[in-house]
Design a protein around this motif. Structure first.
Motif, PDB file in Angstrom:
ATOM      1  N   LYS A  30       0.957  -1.244   0.051  1.00 22.36           N
ATOM      2  CA  LYS A  30       0.161   0.146   0.039  1.00 22.36           C
ATOM      3  C   LYS A  30       0.860   1.304   0.039  1.00 22.36           C
ATOM      4  CE  LYS A  30      -4.167   1.672   2.540  1.00 22.36           C
ATOM      5  NZ  LYS A  30      -5.244   1.125   3.062  1.00 22.36           N
ATOM      6  N   VAL A  31       0.448   2.382  -0.609  1.00 25.33           N
ATOM      7  CA  VAL A  31       1.155   3.398  -0.620  1.00 25.33           C
ATOM      8  C   VAL A  31       0.700   4.329   0.576  1.00 25.33           C
ATOM      9  CG1 VAL A  31       1.633   5.696  -1.841  1.00 25.33           C
ATOM     10  CG2 VAL A  31       1.524   3.413  -3.203  1.00 25.33           C
ATOM     11  N   ALA A  64      -4.019   6.681  -9.007  1.00 19.90           N
ATOM     12  CA  ALA A  64      -5.355   6.171  -9.474  1.00 19.90           C
ATOM     13  C   ALA A  64      -5.902   5.235  -8.442  1.00 19.90           C
ATOM     14  CB  ALA A  64      -5.112   5.511 -10.957  1.00 19.90           C
ATOM     15  N   THR A  65      -6.029   5.659  -7.427  1.00 21.01           N
ATOM     16  CA  THR A  65      -6.521   4.637  -6.184  1.00 21.01           C
ATOM     17  C   THR A  65      -8.120   4.483  -5.893  1.00 21.01           C
ATOM     18  OG1 THR A  65      -6.185   6.421  -4.602  1.00 21.01           O
ATOM     19  CG2 THR A  65      -4.539   5.110  -5.026  1.00 21.01           C
ATOM     20  N   TYR A 111     -16.772  -0.664  -2.089  1.00 17.55           N
ATOM     21  CA  TYR A 111     -16.368  -2.067  -2.033  1.00 17.55           C
ATOM     22  C   TYR A 111     -14.869  -2.255  -1.671  1.00 17.55           C
ATOM     23  CZ  TYR A 111     -20.290  -3.963  -4.589  1.00 17.55           C
ATOM     24  OH  TYR A 111     -21.669  -4.259  -5.094  1.00 17.55           O
ATOM     25  N   SER A 156      -9.621  -0.460  -2.649  1.00 17.35           N
ATOM     26  CA  SER A 156     -10.094   0.971  -2.747  1.00 17.35           C
ATOM     27  C   SER A 156     -10.780   1.705  -1.680  1.00 17.35           C
ATOM     28  CB  SER A 156     -10.941   1.144  -4.017  1.00 17.35           C
ATOM     29  OG  SER A 156     -10.516   0.442  -5.275  1.00 17.35           O
ATOM     30  N   ALA A 198      -6.119   9.879 -11.717  1.00 15.95           N
ATOM     31  CA  ALA A 198      -7.007   9.463 -12.848  1.00 15.95           C
ATOM     32  C   ALA A 198      -8.123   8.477 -11.895  1.00 15.95           C
ATOM     33  CB  ALA A 198      -5.997   8.409 -13.410  1.00 15.95           C
ATOM     34  N   GLY A 199      -9.119   8.573 -12.784  1.00 13.88           N
ATOM     35  CA  GLY A 199     -10.135   7.504 -12.313  1.00 13.88           C
ATOM     36  C   GLY A 199     -11.330   8.160 -11.102  1.00 13.88           C
ATOM     37  N   GLU A 200     -11.718   7.195 -10.702  1.00 16.09           N
ATOM     38  CA  GLU A 200     -12.863   7.348  -9.576  1.00 16.09           C
ATOM     39  C   GLU A 200     -12.325   8.253  -8.526  1.00 16.09           C
ATOM     40  OE1 GLU A 200     -15.194   4.023  -9.111  1.00 16.09           O
ATOM     41  OE2 GLU A 200     -15.869   4.650  -7.068  1.00 16.09           O
ATOM     42  N   GLY A 251     -23.312   1.898 -16.993  1.00 15.80           N
ATOM     43  CA  GLY A 251     -23.396   1.952 -18.534  1.00 15.80           C
ATOM     44  C   GLY A 251     -22.108   1.942 -19.045  1.00 15.80           C
ATOM     45  N   PHE A 267     -19.718   4.285 -18.282  1.00 17.42           N
ATOM     46  CA  PHE A 267     -19.453   5.452 -18.452  1.00 17.42           C
ATOM     47  C   PHE A 267     -18.226   5.996 -17.285  1.00 17.42           C
ATOM     48  CE2 PHE A 267     -23.763   5.530 -20.020  1.00 17.42           C
ATOM     49  CZ  PHE A 267     -23.699   6.038 -21.098  1.00 17.42           C
TER      50      PHE A 267
HETATM   51  C1  LIG Z   1     -20.020  -4.003  -8.487  1.00 20.84           C
HETATM   52  C2  LIG Z   1     -19.298  -2.931  -9.128  1.00 20.84           C
HETATM   53  C3  LIG Z   1     -19.995  -2.714 -10.520  1.00 20.84           C
HETATM   54  C4  LIG Z   1     -19.630  -1.610 -11.213  1.00 20.84           C
HETATM   55  N1  LIG Z   1     -20.256  -1.526 -12.686  1.00 20.84           N
HETATM   56  C5  LIG Z   1     -20.027  -0.856 -13.461  1.00 20.84           C
HETATM   57  C6  LIG Z   1     -20.469  -0.398 -14.682  1.00 20.84           C
HETATM   58  O1  LIG Z   1     -21.235  -1.492 -14.996  1.00 20.84           O
HETATM   59  N2  LIG Z   1     -19.926   0.711 -15.344  1.00 20.84           N
HETATM   60  C7  LIG Z   1     -19.040   1.406 -14.974  1.00 20.84           C
HETATM   61  O2  LIG Z   1     -18.684   2.352 -15.685  1.00 20.84           O
HETATM   62  N3  LIG Z   1     -18.508   1.444 -13.711  1.00 20.84           N
HETATM   63  C8  LIG Z   1     -18.887   0.331 -12.970  1.00 20.84           C
HETATM   64  N4  LIG Z   1     -18.362   0.416 -11.677  1.00 20.84           N
HETATM   65  C9  LIG Z   1     -17.353   1.426 -11.275  1.00 20.84           C
HETATM   66  C10 LIG Z   1     -16.100   1.313 -11.783  1.00 20.84           C
HETATM   67  O3  LIG Z   1     -15.665   0.050 -11.690  1.00 20.84           O
HETATM   68  C11 LIG Z   1     -15.252   2.163 -11.308  1.00 20.84           C
HETATM   69  O4  LIG Z   1     -15.514   3.344 -11.381  1.00 20.84           O
HETATM   70  C12 LIG Z   1     -13.605   2.146 -12.081  1.00 20.84           C
HETATM   71  O5  LIG Z   1     -13.102   0.813 -11.804  1.00 20.84           O
HETATM   72  C13 LIG Z   1     -12.639   3.012 -11.287  1.00 20.84           C
HETATM   73  O6  LIG Z   1     -11.449   2.600 -11.946  1.00 20.84           O
HETATM   74  P1  LIG Z   1     -10.257   3.502 -10.825  1.00 20.84           P
HETATM   75  O7  LIG Z   1      -8.864   2.636 -11.420  1.00 20.84           O
HETATM   76  O8  LIG Z   1     -10.151   4.471 -10.740  1.00 20.84           O
HETATM   77  O9  LIG Z   1     -10.257   2.742  -9.412  1.00 20.84           O
HETATM   78  P2  LIG Z   1     -10.212   1.144  -8.900  1.00 20.84           P
HETATM   79  O10 LIG Z   1     -10.866   0.342  -9.824  1.00 20.84           O
HETATM   80  O11 LIG Z   1     -11.104   1.044  -7.544  1.00 20.84           O
HETATM   81  O12 LIG Z   1      -9.011   0.726  -8.600  1.00 20.84           O
HETATM   82  C14 LIG Z   1      -7.929   1.480  -7.605  1.00 20.84           C
HETATM   83  C15 LIG Z   1      -7.103   0.631  -7.396  1.00 20.84           C
HETATM   84  O13 LIG Z   1      -6.105   1.208  -6.522  1.00 20.84           O
HETATM   85  C16 LIG Z   1      -5.826   0.161  -5.316  1.00 20.84           C
HETATM   86  N5  LIG Z   1      -5.336   1.199  -4.207  1.00 20.84           N
HETATM   87  C17 LIG Z   1      -6.105   1.875  -3.688  1.00 20.84           C
HETATM   88  N6  LIG Z   1      -5.746   2.551  -2.426  1.00 20.84           N
HETATM   89  C18 LIG Z   1      -4.364   2.309  -2.580  1.00 20.84           C
HETATM   90  C19 LIG Z   1      -3.169   2.666  -1.885  1.00 20.84           C
HETATM   91  N7  LIG Z   1      -3.110   3.489  -1.078  1.00 20.84           N
HETATM   92  N8  LIG Z   1      -1.957   1.970  -2.243  1.00 20.84           N
HETATM   93  C20 LIG Z   1      -2.027   1.160  -3.348  1.00 20.84           C
HETATM   94  N9  LIG Z   1      -3.009   0.584  -3.950  1.00 20.84           N
HETATM   95  C21 LIG Z   1      -4.169   1.350  -3.710  1.00 20.84           C
HETATM   96  C22 LIG Z   1      -6.820  -0.562  -5.306  1.00 20.84           C
HETATM   97  O14 LIG Z   1      -6.505  -1.689  -4.443  1.00 20.84           O
HETATM   98  C23 LIG Z   1      -7.408  -0.733  -6.537  1.00 20.84           C
HETATM   99  O15 LIG Z   1      -6.794  -1.737  -7.069  1.00 20.84           O
HETATM  100  C24 LIG Z   1     -18.627  -0.562 -10.868  1.00 20.84           C
HETATM  101  C25 LIG Z   1     -18.278  -0.897  -9.345  1.00 20.84           C
HETATM  102  C26 LIG Z   1     -18.818  -1.929  -8.684  1.00 20.84           C
HETATM  103  C27 LIG Z   1     -17.921  -1.887  -7.218  1.00 20.84           C
END
Ligand SMILES: Cc1cc2nc3c(=O)[nH]c(=O)nc-3n(C[C@H](O)[C@H](O)[C@H](O)COP(=O)(O)OP(=O)(O)OC[C@H]3O[C@@H](n4cnc5c(N)ncnc54)[C@H](O)[C@@H]3O)c2cc1C
Length: 356
Positions: free
Chosen positions: A76-77, A106-107, A112, A117, A325-327, A336, A338
Protein backbone atom coordinates in the motif's frame (compact mmCIF):
# COMPACT_ATOMS: atom_id res chain seq x y z
CA UNK A 1 -19.41 12.89 -27.12
CA UNK A 2 -22.18 15.31 -26.05
CA UNK A 3 -24.66 12.54 -25.27
CA UNK A 4 -21.91 10.69 -23.40
CA UNK A 5 -21.08 13.76 -21.27
CA UNK A 6 -24.76 14.16 -20.35
CA UNK A 7 -24.57 10.83 -18.50
CA UNK A 8 -22.29 12.41 -15.87
CA UNK A 9 -24.13 13.71 -12.82
CA UNK A 10 -22.16 16.98 -12.89
CA UNK A 11 -18.69 18.10 -13.89
CA UNK A 12 -18.81 16.00 -17.08
CA UNK A 13 -17.26 18.92 -18.99
CA UNK A 14 -14.04 18.43 -17.06
CA UNK A 15 -13.51 15.20 -19.04
CA UNK A 16 -13.69 16.80 -22.50
CA UNK A 17 -9.91 16.88 -23.02
CA UNK A 18 -9.42 13.36 -21.72
CA UNK A 19 -12.19 12.06 -24.02
CA UNK A 20 -10.76 13.96 -27.00
CA UNK A 21 -7.45 12.23 -26.39
CA UNK A 22 -8.78 8.72 -25.79
CA UNK A 23 -12.46 7.88 -26.19
CA UNK A 24 -14.64 4.77 -26.42
CA UNK A 25 -13.58 3.81 -29.96
CA UNK A 26 -9.89 4.18 -28.99
CA UNK A 27 -10.46 1.94 -25.99
CA UNK A 28 -12.07 -0.74 -28.16
CA UNK A 29 -9.23 -0.46 -30.69
CA UNK A 30 -6.68 -0.77 -27.89
CA UNK A 31 -8.05 -4.14 -26.81
CA UNK A 32 -9.02 -5.45 -30.25
CA UNK A 33 -5.60 -4.68 -31.73
CA UNK A 34 -4.12 -6.79 -28.94
CA UNK A 35 -6.23 -9.77 -29.88
CA UNK A 36 -9.19 -9.38 -27.50
CA UNK A 37 -12.56 -10.10 -29.14
CA UNK A 38 -15.33 -7.72 -28.07
CA UNK A 39 -19.11 -7.81 -28.40
CA UNK A 40 -21.66 -5.00 -28.25
CA UNK A 41 -24.80 -5.69 -26.26
CA UNK A 42 -28.00 -3.74 -25.62
CA UNK A 43 -27.62 0.00 -24.95
CA UNK A 44 -24.26 -0.20 -26.77
CA UNK A 45 -22.51 -1.80 -23.79
CA UNK A 46 -19.21 -3.38 -24.80
CA UNK A 47 -17.93 -6.59 -23.22
CA UNK A 48 -15.19 -9.13 -23.98
CA UNK A 49 -16.83 -12.10 -25.75
CA UNK A 50 -15.61 -14.27 -22.88
CA UNK A 51 -17.74 -12.20 -20.44
CA UNK A 52 -14.76 -12.37 -18.08
CA UNK A 53 -12.99 -9.33 -16.63
CA UNK A 54 -9.81 -11.43 -16.45
CA UNK A 55 -9.62 -11.21 -20.27
CA UNK A 56 -9.21 -7.43 -19.92
CA UNK A 57 -6.69 -7.86 -17.14
CA UNK A 58 -4.61 -10.31 -19.20
CA UNK A 59 -4.22 -7.75 -22.01
CA UNK A 60 -3.21 -5.02 -19.54
CA UNK A 61 -0.71 -7.31 -17.78
CA UNK A 62 0.92 -8.28 -21.09
CA UNK A 63 1.16 -4.62 -22.08
CA UNK A 64 2.89 -3.74 -18.79
CA UNK A 65 5.32 -6.62 -19.28
CA UNK A 66 6.09 -5.46 -22.81
CA UNK A 67 6.79 -1.94 -21.54
CA UNK A 68 9.17 -3.31 -18.90
CA UNK A 69 7.05 -2.06 -15.99
CA UNK A 70 7.68 -3.51 -12.55
CA UNK A 71 4.41 -4.38 -10.79
CA UNK A 72 4.50 -4.40 -6.99
CA UNK A 73 1.47 -6.18 -5.51
CA UNK A 74 0.15 -6.35 -1.95
CA UNK A 75 1.86 -3.09 -1.02
CA UNK A 76 0.00 0.00 0.00
CA UNK A 77 1.19 3.53 -0.71
CA UNK A 78 1.02 5.27 2.65
CA UNK A 79 2.72 8.55 1.80
CA UNK A 80 3.50 10.78 -1.14
CA UNK A 81 6.99 12.29 -0.89
CA UNK A 82 7.30 15.91 -2.00
CA UNK A 83 9.84 18.67 -1.86
CA UNK A 84 9.30 22.36 -2.65
CA UNK A 85 5.96 21.69 -4.34
CA UNK A 86 7.31 18.83 -6.45
CA UNK A 87 6.64 15.13 -6.13
CA UNK A 88 9.69 13.05 -5.20
CA UNK A 89 8.27 9.55 -4.81
CA UNK A 90 6.07 7.33 -2.67
CA UNK A 91 6.45 5.44 0.60
CA UNK A 92 5.01 1.93 0.92
CA UNK A 93 3.50 0.36 4.02
CA UNK A 94 6.69 -1.71 4.55
CA UNK A 95 8.67 1.53 4.83
CA UNK A 96 10.29 1.24 1.41
CA UNK A 97 10.61 4.53 -0.45
CA UNK A 98 10.42 4.57 -4.24
CA UNK A 99 11.87 7.73 -5.77
CA UNK A 100 9.96 9.21 -8.73
CA UNK A 101 9.61 12.65 -10.26
CA UNK A 102 6.20 11.68 -11.70
CA UNK A 103 3.48 9.88 -9.74
CA UNK A 104 0.01 9.00 -11.06
CA UNK A 105 -2.48 8.45 -8.27
CA UNK A 106 -5.34 6.19 -9.43
CA UNK A 107 -6.51 4.66 -6.18
CA UNK A 108 -10.29 4.67 -6.80
CA UNK A 109 -13.04 5.68 -4.39
CA UNK A 110 -14.33 4.20 -1.14
CA UNK A 111 -16.80 1.61 -2.42
CA UNK A 112 -16.25 -2.16 -2.17
CA UNK A 113 -13.23 -1.49 0.05
CA UNK A 114 -12.25 -5.19 0.10
CA UNK A 115 -10.89 -4.56 -3.42
CA UNK A 116 -8.34 -2.20 -1.85
CA UNK A 117 -10.14 1.01 -2.88
CA UNK A 118 -10.55 2.39 0.62
CA UNK A 119 -10.20 6.14 -0.13
CA UNK A 120 -6.65 6.16 1.29
CA UNK A 121 -5.36 7.74 -1.94
CA UNK A 122 -7.92 10.55 -1.66
CA UNK A 123 -6.75 11.18 1.90
CA UNK A 124 -3.12 11.34 0.70
CA UNK A 125 -4.14 13.99 -1.86
CA UNK A 126 -5.98 15.88 0.89
CA UNK A 127 -2.89 15.78 3.11
CA UNK A 128 -0.98 17.63 0.40
CA UNK A 129 -3.55 20.43 0.42
CA UNK A 130 -5.90 19.35 -2.41
CA UNK A 131 -9.54 20.20 -1.70
CA UNK A 132 -11.62 17.06 -1.17
CA UNK A 133 -15.33 17.04 -2.02
CA UNK A 134 -17.00 14.91 0.70
CA UNK A 135 -17.44 11.27 -0.35
CA UNK A 136 -20.92 9.80 -0.62
CA UNK A 137 -22.48 6.75 -2.28
CA UNK A 138 -23.43 6.89 -5.97
CA UNK A 139 -25.23 4.18 -7.97
CA UNK A 140 -26.54 2.58 -4.82
CA UNK A 141 -29.70 0.79 -3.62
CA UNK A 142 -32.13 3.04 -1.71
CA UNK A 143 -33.72 2.40 1.67
CA UNK A 144 -37.39 3.10 2.40
CA UNK A 145 -39.25 4.00 5.59
CA UNK A 146 -42.05 1.43 5.21
CA UNK A 147 -41.57 -2.21 6.10
CA UNK A 148 -42.97 -3.68 2.82
CA UNK A 149 -39.53 -4.42 1.37
CA UNK A 150 -38.81 -6.98 4.10
CA UNK A 151 -41.89 -8.92 2.97
CA UNK A 152 -41.00 -8.51 -0.70
CA UNK A 153 -37.23 -9.11 -0.51
CA UNK A 154 -35.90 -10.63 -3.74
CA UNK A 155 -39.06 -9.89 -5.75
CA UNK A 156 -38.20 -8.45 -9.18
CA UNK A 157 -40.73 -6.29 -11.03
CA UNK A 158 -40.19 -6.05 -14.79
CA UNK A 159 -41.47 -3.44 -17.26
CA UNK A 160 -42.32 -0.93 -14.57
CA UNK A 161 -41.64 2.78 -14.23
CA UNK A 162 -40.61 4.55 -11.03
CA UNK A 163 -41.10 8.21 -10.21
CA UNK A 164 -39.29 10.04 -7.40
CA UNK A 165 -41.04 13.11 -6.00
CA UNK A 166 -39.25 15.62 -3.78
CA UNK A 167 -40.34 19.23 -3.30
CA UNK A 168 -41.02 20.55 -6.80
CA UNK A 169 -38.80 17.96 -8.47
CA UNK A 170 -40.07 14.88 -10.30
CA UNK A 171 -37.55 12.34 -11.49
CA UNK A 172 -39.12 9.83 -13.86
CA UNK A 173 -37.34 6.62 -14.86
CA UNK A 174 -37.42 4.75 -18.15
CA UNK A 175 -39.32 1.49 -18.24
CA UNK A 176 -37.26 -1.30 -16.70
CA UNK A 177 -36.64 -3.54 -13.73
CA UNK A 178 -36.81 -2.98 -9.98
CA UNK A 179 -35.85 -5.41 -7.20
CA UNK A 180 -36.97 -5.26 -3.57
CA UNK A 181 -34.21 -5.69 -0.98
CA UNK A 182 -34.45 -6.28 2.77
CA UNK A 183 -34.34 -2.55 3.42
CA UNK A 184 -35.66 -0.97 0.24
CA UNK A 185 -35.39 -0.97 -3.52
CA UNK A 186 -32.64 -1.69 -6.02
CA UNK A 187 -32.24 -2.78 -9.65
CA UNK A 188 -31.07 -0.85 -12.71
CA UNK A 189 -33.80 1.84 -12.64
CA UNK A 190 -33.25 2.71 -8.97
CA UNK A 191 -29.46 2.53 -9.08
CA UNK A 192 -29.27 4.80 -12.11
CA UNK A 193 -31.39 7.53 -10.46
CA UNK A 194 -30.02 7.08 -6.93
CA UNK A 195 -27.53 9.94 -7.21
CA UNK A 196 -30.25 12.46 -8.11
CA UNK A 197 -32.45 11.14 -5.30
CA UNK A 198 -29.58 11.52 -2.83
CA UNK A 199 -29.07 15.11 -4.03
CA UNK A 200 -32.72 15.87 -3.15
CA UNK A 201 -32.40 14.26 0.28
CA UNK A 202 -29.18 16.14 1.00
CA UNK A 203 -31.07 19.40 0.26
CA UNK A 204 -33.48 18.43 3.04
CA UNK A 205 -36.35 17.46 0.68
CA UNK A 206 -38.72 14.67 1.68
CA UNK A 207 -38.60 12.17 -1.19
CA UNK A 208 -41.26 9.62 -2.04
CA UNK A 209 -41.24 6.98 -4.76
CA UNK A 210 -44.20 5.85 -6.85
CA UNK A 211 -43.99 2.61 -8.79
CA UNK A 212 -46.20 2.41 -11.88
CA UNK A 213 -46.66 -1.33 -12.35
CA UNK A 214 -48.59 -0.91 -15.59
CA UNK A 215 -46.95 2.01 -17.42
CA UNK A 216 -48.45 0.99 -20.78
CA UNK A 217 -52.02 1.50 -19.50
CA UNK A 218 -53.77 4.70 -18.40
CA UNK A 219 -55.82 4.77 -15.19
CA UNK A 220 -59.04 4.51 -17.25
CA UNK A 221 -57.73 1.60 -19.33
CA UNK A 222 -56.60 -0.22 -16.22
CA UNK A 223 -59.92 0.37 -14.45
CA UNK A 224 -61.81 -0.97 -17.49
CA UNK A 225 -59.54 -4.01 -17.60
CA UNK A 226 -60.07 -4.69 -13.90
CA UNK A 227 -63.83 -4.27 -14.27
CA UNK A 228 -63.79 -6.74 -17.17
CA UNK A 229 -61.67 -9.26 -15.22
CA UNK A 230 -63.92 -8.94 -12.16
CA UNK A 231 -67.03 -9.54 -14.31
CA UNK A 232 -65.49 -12.53 -16.09
CA UNK A 233 -64.35 -14.02 -12.77
CA UNK A 234 -67.33 -12.96 -10.68
CA UNK A 235 -67.30 -16.19 -8.67
CA UNK A 236 -63.55 -16.26 -8.07
CA UNK A 237 -62.00 -14.34 -5.19
CA UNK A 238 -60.19 -11.05 -5.82
CA UNK A 239 -56.81 -12.54 -4.89
CA UNK A 240 -56.97 -15.23 -7.59
CA UNK A 241 -58.11 -12.76 -10.22
CA UNK A 242 -55.34 -10.28 -9.39
CA UNK A 243 -52.77 -13.05 -9.93
CA UNK A 244 -53.15 -12.32 -13.65
CA UNK A 245 -51.84 -8.82 -13.00
CA UNK A 246 -49.47 -9.07 -10.04
CA UNK A 247 -47.11 -11.42 -8.16
CA UNK A 248 -48.86 -12.99 -5.15
CA UNK A 249 -46.50 -11.42 -2.59
CA UNK A 250 -47.38 -8.00 -3.89
CA UNK A 251 -51.12 -8.76 -3.76
CA UNK A 252 -50.77 -9.42 -0.04
CA UNK A 253 -49.03 -6.09 0.52
CA UNK A 254 -51.63 -4.34 -1.65
CA UNK A 255 -54.45 -5.89 0.36
CA UNK A 256 -52.98 -4.61 3.62
CA UNK A 257 -52.19 -1.16 2.23
CA UNK A 258 -55.60 -0.62 0.66
CA UNK A 259 -57.44 -2.44 3.46
CA UNK A 260 -59.12 -4.82 1.00
CA UNK A 261 -60.31 -8.31 1.86
CA UNK A 262 -58.95 -10.12 -1.21
CA UNK A 263 -60.64 -13.38 -0.22
CA UNK A 264 -64.04 -12.00 -1.10
CA UNK A 265 -65.62 -12.70 -4.48
CA UNK A 266 -64.95 -10.35 -7.39
CA UNK A 267 -68.70 -9.80 -7.73
CA UNK A 268 -68.66 -8.27 -4.23
CA UNK A 269 -65.82 -5.81 -4.92
CA UNK A 270 -67.00 -2.23 -4.57
CA UNK A 271 -66.08 0.56 -6.97
CA UNK A 272 -64.01 2.14 -4.17
CA UNK A 273 -62.04 -1.08 -3.71
CA UNK A 274 -61.44 -1.36 -7.44
CA UNK A 275 -60.26 2.24 -7.57
CA UNK A 276 -57.96 1.54 -4.61
CA UNK A 277 -56.36 -1.34 -6.50
CA UNK A 278 -55.97 0.75 -9.67
CA UNK A 279 -54.33 3.59 -7.78
CA UNK A 280 -51.86 1.16 -6.18
CA UNK A 281 -51.10 -0.39 -9.56
CA UNK A 282 -50.41 3.05 -11.05
CA UNK A 283 -48.64 4.55 -8.04
CA UNK A 284 -47.46 2.11 -5.37
CA UNK A 285 -45.95 4.62 -2.98
CA UNK A 286 -43.16 4.51 -0.44
CA UNK A 287 -41.03 7.09 1.34
CA UNK A 288 -37.30 7.13 0.74
CA UNK A 289 -35.22 7.07 3.92
CA UNK A 290 -31.75 7.21 2.35
CA UNK A 291 -29.24 4.99 0.62
CA UNK A 292 -27.25 1.90 1.50
CA UNK A 293 -23.73 2.73 2.77
CA UNK A 294 -20.89 3.80 0.47
CA UNK A 295 -19.36 0.34 0.88
CA UNK A 296 -22.27 -1.09 -1.17
CA UNK A 297 -22.30 1.65 -3.80
CA UNK A 298 -21.09 0.90 -7.32
CA UNK A 299 -19.25 4.19 -7.33
CA UNK A 300 -18.10 6.87 -4.93
CA UNK A 301 -19.24 10.44 -5.52
CA UNK A 302 -16.94 13.28 -4.46
CA UNK A 303 -13.17 13.02 -4.28
CA UNK A 304 -10.28 15.25 -5.35
CA UNK A 305 -11.74 18.61 -6.32
CA UNK A 306 -11.54 19.50 -10.01
CA UNK A 307 -10.33 22.99 -9.16
CA UNK A 308 -6.99 21.48 -8.12
CA UNK A 309 -6.50 19.39 -11.30
CA UNK A 310 -5.53 20.62 -14.77
CA UNK A 311 -8.04 18.96 -17.17
CA UNK A 312 -5.59 19.17 -20.10
CA UNK A 313 -2.99 17.01 -18.35
CA UNK A 314 -4.58 15.62 -15.15
CA UNK A 315 -1.66 17.14 -13.25
CA UNK A 316 -2.21 18.57 -9.80
CA UNK A 317 -2.27 22.36 -9.73
CA UNK A 318 -0.54 22.24 -6.34
CA UNK A 319 2.18 19.58 -6.66
CA UNK A 320 4.27 19.38 -9.81
CA UNK A 321 4.66 15.87 -11.19
CA UNK A 322 1.59 14.50 -9.37
CA UNK A 323 -1.27 13.32 -11.61
CA UNK A 324 -4.75 11.97 -10.87
CA UNK A 325 -6.89 9.46 -12.75
CA UNK A 326 -10.12 7.52 -12.32
CA UNK A 327 -12.76 7.40 -9.66
CA UNK A 328 -10.79 9.34 -7.06
CA UNK A 329 -11.50 12.51 -9.08
CA UNK A 330 -14.80 14.29 -8.33
CA UNK A 331 -16.69 13.02 -11.40
CA UNK A 332 -19.30 10.27 -11.54
CA UNK A 333 -21.80 8.96 -14.05
CA UNK A 334 -24.70 6.60 -14.68
CA UNK A 335 -24.25 2.87 -15.06
CA UNK A 336 -23.41 1.73 -18.57
CA UNK A 337 -19.62 1.86 -18.68
CA UNK A 338 -19.36 5.66 -18.36
CA UNK A 339 -17.33 5.50 -15.14
CA UNK A 340 -15.00 2.91 -16.59
CA UNK A 341 -14.49 5.00 -19.73
CA UNK A 342 -13.74 8.05 -17.54
CA UNK A 343 -11.14 6.00 -15.64
CA UNK A 344 -9.51 4.72 -18.85
CA UNK A 345 -9.54 8.16 -20.52
CA UNK A 346 -8.17 10.10 -17.54
CA UNK A 347 -5.62 7.32 -17.00
CA UNK A 348 -4.48 7.59 -20.62
CA UNK A 349 -4.21 11.39 -20.45
CA UNK A 350 -2.37 11.31 -17.11
CA UNK A 351 0.01 8.65 -18.45
CA UNK A 352 0.74 10.53 -21.64
CA UNK A 353 1.23 13.84 -19.80
CA UNK A 354 3.50 12.26 -17.19
CA UNK A 355 5.65 10.63 -19.89
CA UNK A 356 6.49 13.92 -21.66
C1 LIG B 1 -19.95 -3.92 -8.30
C2 LIG B 1 -19.50 -2.80 -9.21
C3 LIG B 1 -20.05 -2.69 -10.47
C4 LIG B 1 -19.65 -1.66 -11.32
N1 LIG B 1 -20.22 -1.56 -12.55
C5 LIG B 1 -19.87 -0.56 -13.36
C6 LIG B 1 -20.44 -0.44 -14.65
O1 LIG B 1 -21.28 -1.25 -15.05
N2 LIG B 1 -20.04 0.58 -15.43
C7 LIG B 1 -19.12 1.51 -15.02
O2 LIG B 1 -18.78 2.42 -15.78
N3 LIG B 1 -18.56 1.42 -13.82
C8 LIG B 1 -18.91 0.42 -12.98
N4 LIG B 1 -18.35 0.34 -11.74
C9 LIG B 1 -17.39 1.40 -11.35
C10 LIG B 1 -16.02 1.17 -11.96
O3 LIG B 1 -15.62 -0.16 -11.69
C11 LIG B 1 -15.03 2.17 -11.34
O4 LIG B 1 -15.48 3.49 -11.57
C12 LIG B 1 -13.65 2.02 -11.95
O5 LIG B 1 -13.15 0.71 -11.72
C13 LIG B 1 -12.69 3.02 -11.31
O6 LIG B 1 -11.40 2.71 -11.71
P1 LIG B 1 -10.16 3.25 -10.89
O7 LIG B 1 -8.95 2.63 -11.54
O8 LIG B 1 -10.22 4.71 -10.75
O9 LIG B 1 -10.33 2.67 -9.42
P2 LIG B 1 -10.39 1.14 -8.91
O10 LIG B 1 -10.91 0.24 -9.98
O11 LIG B 1 -11.12 1.22 -7.61
O12 LIG B 1 -8.87 0.77 -8.66
C14 LIG B 1 -8.09 1.40 -7.67
C15 LIG B 1 -6.94 0.48 -7.32
O13 LIG B 1 -6.06 1.17 -6.45
C16 LIG B 1 -5.69 0.32 -5.37
N5 LIG B 1 -5.39 1.18 -4.20
C17 LIG B 1 -6.24 1.93 -3.47
N6 LIG B 1 -5.57 2.61 -2.50
C18 LIG B 1 -4.27 2.26 -2.63
C19 LIG B 1 -3.09 2.63 -1.93
N7 LIG B 1 -3.09 3.49 -0.92
N8 LIG B 1 -1.91 2.06 -2.33
C20 LIG B 1 -1.87 1.18 -3.38
N9 LIG B 1 -2.96 0.82 -4.08
C21 LIG B 1 -4.14 1.35 -3.71
C22 LIG B 1 -6.90 -0.56 -5.15
O14 LIG B 1 -6.53 -1.77 -4.53
C23 LIG B 1 -7.38 -0.78 -6.58
O15 LIG B 1 -6.73 -1.89 -7.16
C24 LIG B 1 -18.70 -0.71 -10.89
C25 LIG B 1 -18.13 -0.83 -9.62
C26 LIG B 1 -18.53 -1.86 -8.78
C27 LIG B 1 -17.90 -1.96 -7.41
Amino acid sequence: MESFLKRFSKNGDFLRDAFKKFFNRDLMDFFQSRGLKLKIERQMRVFPVTDRSSSILDVLKKELEKAGAQVICKSKVVDLLTEKGMVKGVRLDNGREIPADRVILATGGASYSFTGSDSSGIRLAGKLGHAIIPLCPGLVPLTVKEDYPRKLEGLALRNIRIKFLGGKTRIVSDIGELIFTASGISGPLVITLSGRVMDLLSRGEKVSAEIDLKPALSVQQLDSRLLREFKLNAKKNIRNTLKELLPLRLIEVFAQTAGIDTFKKCSQATQKEREGIVSLLKGFRMNIAGARPIEEAMITRGGVSLKDINPRTMESRLIKGLYFAGEMIDVDADTGGFNLQAAFSTGYLAGESAAI
